[in-house]
Every structure is written in structure tokens, then in C-alpha cells.
Motif scaffolding. Structure first.
Motif, mmCIF file in Angstrom:
data_model
loop_
_atom_site.group_PDB
_atom_site.id
_atom_site.type_symbol
_atom_site.label_atom_id
_atom_site.label_comp_id
_atom_site.label_asym_id
_atom_site.label_seq_id
_atom_site.Cartn_x
_atom_site.Cartn_y
_atom_site.Cartn_z
ATOM 1 N N PHE A 63 12.747 28.422 -17.435
ATOM 2 C CA PHE A 63 13.181 28.610 -18.817
ATOM 3 C C PHE A 63 14.599 28.083 -18.980
ATOM 4 O O PHE A 63 15.342 27.968 -18.004
ATOM 5 C CB PHE A 63 13.138 30.097 -19.204
ATOM 6 C CG PHE A 63 11.789 30.740 -19.034
ATOM 7 C CD1 PHE A 63 10.765 30.469 -19.918
ATOM 8 C CD2 PHE A 63 11.552 31.595 -17.972
ATOM 9 C CE1 PHE A 63 9.518 31.045 -19.750
ATOM 10 C CE2 PHE A 63 10.312 32.183 -17.804
ATOM 11 C CZ PHE A 63 9.282 31.903 -18.690
ATOM 12 N N ALA A 64 14.950 27.771 -20.213
ATOM 13 C CA ALA A 64 16.297 27.297 -20.535
ATOM 14 C C ALA A 64 16.884 28.177 -21.622
ATOM 15 O O ALA A 64 16.159 28.858 -22.362
ATOM 16 C CB ALA A 64 16.250 25.838 -21.002
ATOM 17 N N VAL A 65 18.209 28.166 -21.721
ATOM 18 C CA VAL A 65 18.889 28.935 -22.760
ATOM 19 C C VAL A 65 18.369 28.508 -24.136
ATOM 20 O O VAL A 65 18.274 27.319 -24.433
ATOM 21 C CB VAL A 65 20.407 28.737 -22.674
ATOM 22 C CG1 VAL A 65 21.112 29.391 -23.863
ATOM 23 C CG2 VAL A 65 20.942 29.309 -21.365
ATOM 24 N N GLY A 66 18.007 29.484 -24.938
ATOM 25 C CA GLY A 66 17.470 29.209 -26.270
ATOM 26 C C GLY A 66 15.969 29.266 -26.353
ATOM 27 O O GLY A 66 15.408 29.324 -27.455
ATOM 28 N N ASP A 67 15.279 29.253 -25.202
ATOM 29 C CA ASP A 67 13.817 29.317 -25.210
ATOM 30 C C ASP A 67 13.342 30.641 -25.794
ATOM 31 O O ASP A 67 13.948 31.699 -25.564
ATOM 32 C CB ASP A 67 13.260 29.179 -23.793
ATOM 33 C CG ASP A 67 13.267 27.746 -23.297
ATOM 34 O OD1 ASP A 67 13.647 26.853 -24.081
ATOM 35 O OD2 ASP A 67 12.896 27.527 -22.133
ATOM 36 N N LYS A 68 12.234 30.579 -26.525
ATOM 37 C CA LYS A 68 11.590 31.774 -27.041
ATOM 38 C C LYS A 68 10.540 32.236 -26.031
ATOM 39 O O LYS A 68 9.735 31.424 -25.562
ATOM 40 C CB LYS A 68 10.931 31.510 -28.390
ATOM 41 C CG LYS A 68 11.873 30.971 -29.462
ATOM 42 C CD LYS A 68 12.970 31.968 -29.797
ATOM 43 C CE LYS A 68 13.880 31.423 -30.899
ATOM 44 N NZ LYS A 68 14.986 32.366 -31.215
ATOM 45 N N VAL A 69 10.561 33.508 -25.704
ATOM 46 C CA VAL A 69 9.653 34.044 -24.694
ATOM 47 C C VAL A 69 9.157 35.405 -25.161
ATOM 48 O O VAL A 69 9.668 35.986 -26.128
ATOM 49 C CB VAL A 69 10.348 34.189 -23.321
ATOM 50 C CG1 VAL A 69 10.752 32.829 -22.767
ATOM 51 C CG2 VAL A 69 11.565 35.109 -23.424
ATOM 52 N N THR A 70 8.151 35.908 -24.465
ATOM 53 C CA THR A 70 7.719 37.274 -24.662
ATOM 54 C C THR A 70 7.709 37.975 -23.306
ATOM 55 O O THR A 70 7.568 37.343 -22.261
ATOM 56 C CB THR A 70 6.312 37.358 -25.288
ATOM 57 O OG1 THR A 70 5.373 36.713 -24.407
ATOM 58 C CG2 THR A 70 6.283 36.692 -26.648
ATOM 59 N N PRO A 75 8.946 39.969 -28.319
ATOM 60 C CA PRO A 75 9.635 38.668 -28.372
ATOM 61 C C PRO A 75 11.090 38.748 -27.927
ATOM 62 O O PRO A 75 11.795 39.724 -28.210
ATOM 63 C CB PRO A 75 9.540 38.312 -29.859
ATOM 64 C CG PRO A 75 9.539 39.643 -30.564
ATOM 65 C CD PRO A 75 8.809 40.592 -29.656
ATOM 66 N N TYR A 76 11.540 37.687 -27.238
ATOM 67 C CA TYR A 76 12.922 37.591 -26.790
ATOM 68 C C TYR A 76 13.378 36.138 -26.865
ATOM 69 O O TYR A 76 12.563 35.218 -26.959
ATOM 70 C CB TYR A 76 13.080 38.088 -25.345
ATOM 71 C CG TYR A 76 12.739 39.546 -25.150
ATOM 72 C CD1 TYR A 76 13.705 40.532 -25.340
ATOM 73 C CD2 TYR A 76 11.453 39.927 -24.777
ATOM 74 C CE1 TYR A 76 13.392 41.874 -25.146
ATOM 75 C CE2 TYR A 76 11.126 41.274 -24.589
ATOM 76 C CZ TYR A 76 12.103 42.239 -24.777
ATOM 77 O OH TYR A 76 11.795 43.561 -24.600
ATOM 78 N N LEU A 107 8.220 37.094 -17.869
ATOM 79 C CA LEU A 107 8.439 36.320 -19.086
ATOM 80 C C LEU A 107 7.338 35.290 -19.275
ATOM 81 O O LEU A 107 6.890 34.652 -18.332
ATOM 82 C CB LEU A 107 9.794 35.617 -19.031
ATOM 83 C CG LEU A 107 11.024 36.529 -18.921
ATOM 84 C CD1 LEU A 107 12.290 35.681 -18.806
ATOM 85 C CD2 LEU A 107 11.112 37.473 -20.108
ATOM 86 N N VAL A 108 6.942 35.137 -20.521
ATOM 87 C CA VAL A 108 5.912 34.160 -20.889
ATOM 88 C C VAL A 108 6.481 33.267 -21.991
ATOM 89 O O VAL A 108 7.015 33.775 -22.997
ATOM 90 C CB VAL A 108 4.626 34.834 -21.391
ATOM 91 C CG1 VAL A 108 3.595 33.788 -21.816
ATOM 92 C CG2 VAL A 108 4.047 35.748 -20.306
ATOM 93 N N ALA A 109 6.403 31.969 -21.794
ATOM 94 C CA ALA A 109 6.934 31.030 -22.792
ATOM 95 C C ALA A 109 6.122 31.105 -24.075
ATOM 96 O O ALA A 109 4.897 31.246 -24.053
ATOM 97 C CB ALA A 109 6.919 29.611 -22.244
#
Length: 245
Positions: A63-70, A75-76, A107-109
Motif C-alpha cells: 500500500f502507499a500513502v493515500g490509498d483507500k483500504v478497508t 473504511p480507512y 488491510l484490503v485495497a
């Protein structure tokens, strides 16, 4: 201590510039050294290499900074990371702006669909002044319309329907790029992109609308939901014979 590598892992040889991939190993030589077979990722040529001459090429972060994940359905947004502990972990922000930590495995993208573009085949979800087209399929011809912008209800899409009419649309959903252009009824498969002549000589045009297929006949045929279904047309006016244009 020599690092242990796995088959498929990307590695760097201290005396070679190209990247390599481990294709076999580890195995021990008669002198007691640990060796691998490595493959040049550019030339695909394989060679042997002592394990002590290899170093792992770090895999890119998941993951990278700014990515939306759950995480467990919530949601995060990724704020920072990755950090290495017993496992990889990140600092994430929840919907209320609270920061907390989460391990990578939890975490899940969030997959962001590609934007609708000209040429996409879509199903109409909402068209304020053309509710009769809801559920119908067509092709996007424009994505930059500002119709009804002044009313706060912009319809950014123009959709061309099967009868070549166009409609301003507020919301659409993308469907398979290969249209669902066949329909089977009573053992017969009908091509919905074709026209069919009934036993009285009238020519029909059919179109999938929602969960069923509807048709109309004559000049300017315009299938509508609630009209003749293909099944009813075949039953009352069949057999339906394809017209070869």
C-alpha cells in the motif's frame, strides 16, 4: 549468516548489474557452500550463484500513502508506512479522522473502478427527464455534458440507444464490453443486433430492457418495457425469421 531465498524471489548479484530471479535452490556444494540457480530477468539466461553473493531486492510496498483500504469491513486511508515489526504495519485514518495502526494482513485495497469513457457500453440508471429509458442499454458518446447543471442535477453522459436515439443521463453502470446480444427462447437463439420478420411479413427489432427482451415492428420500431416481449411475439406471430441485411 547467508540469507535464504525462495524460488521466484528477485535478487541482486553483487558482481552483476542485471536483476535476477531464483529459479532453483538452495543446494549445498561438496565444499559446503550454499548455491542457487538464478535467471537473468532480461535475457532469461540461467547461471549458478553462491548464496553469499546474493541479496534480496525489496518487494514494493503493498500500500502507499493515500490509498483507500478497508479493515474488517470499515473504511480507512493510509497515512504512513509500511513499518516493520513482527509483521508489516501501517498508520491509517478512519472516517472520523482518528489515526490508528493496522497490520498489512488485515488491510484490503479498495478497488476504484475505471471512469466511464466514450465507447463504453452501459445500462442507464437515472435520466431525470427520460425515466422510460431506465434499465436500457446503450453506448456512451459523451461524458462532458453539463445538462441540468443549473438545477444541481448534472447529466454528464449522452447515451446512444439501439434505435440510434440519444438521451442525457445522470447515472449509468458499465456492463460487459461485449453486449449481451443473444436471447434464447423455446430452443431458438435470437441475435438482438439483427431484425426478424414474422409470419405476416412485419419486421421486428428487439432489445434487452432490464431482465427481459422487448420488441416492436414497423418503420421506426422502438422497443419499450411493457410492450411486446420476444416470447409473446414468437408465440403470436412466429416463426420469426432473421432478416439478412
Amino acid at each position: 549468516m547467508t540469507e535464504t531465498f525462495e524460488v521466484g524471489q528477485r535478487v541482486k548479484h553483487q558482481n552483476r548489474t542485471a536483476e535476477h530471479e531464483v529459479s532453483y535452490g538452495p543446494f549445498t556444494s561438496p565444499l559446503g557452500f550454499v548455491w542457487y540457480v538464478i535467471r537473468n530477468t532480461d535475457t532469461l539466461r540461467e547461471d549458478t550463484a553462491r548464496g553469499s553473493d546474493l541479496s534480496a531486492i525489496p518487494e514494493p510496498p503493498k500500500f502507499a500513502v493515500g490509498d483507500k483500504v478497508t479493515s474488517f469491513g470499515d473504511p480507512y486511508t493510509i497515512l504512513a508506512g509500511p513499518f516493520r515489526g513482527c509483521t508489516e504495519w501501517y498508520v491509517v485514518e478512519d472516517a472520523d479522522g482518528k489515526a490508528l495502526s493496522a497490520t498489512e494482513d488485515d488491510l484490503v485495497a479498495v478497488t476504484v473502478p475505471d471512469p466511464i469513457k466514450v465507447g463504453d457500453r452501459v445500462r442507464i440508471v437515472r435520466a431525470t427527464c427520460a425515466t422510460s429509458t431506465h434499465g436500457r442499454e446503450g453506448v456512451i458518446t459523451s461524458t462532458s455534458e453539463t445538462w441540468r447543471e443549473e438545477q444541481g442535477d448534472t447529466h454528464p453522459y449522452i447515451v446512444r440507444l439501439a434505435d440510434d436515439d440519444t438521451v442525457h443521463v445522470a447515472e449509468v453502470e458499465r456492463i460487459d464490453s461485449t453486449p449481451a446480444d443473444t436471447y434464447e427462447h423455446d430452443g431458438v437463439t435470437y441475435d438482438l443486433s439483427a431484425r426478424y420478420r414474422d409470419r405476416d411479413g412485419d419486421v421486428w427489432k428487439f432489445e434487452r430492457i432490464g431482465d427481459d427482451v422487448y420488441g416492436d415492428f414497423g418503420v421506426g420500431a422502438y422497443p419499450t418495457e411493457g410492450g411486446w416481449t420476444l416470447a409473446s411475439a414468437a408465440r403470436h406471430y412466429g416463426p420469426l425469421t432473421r432478416v439478412n441485411d
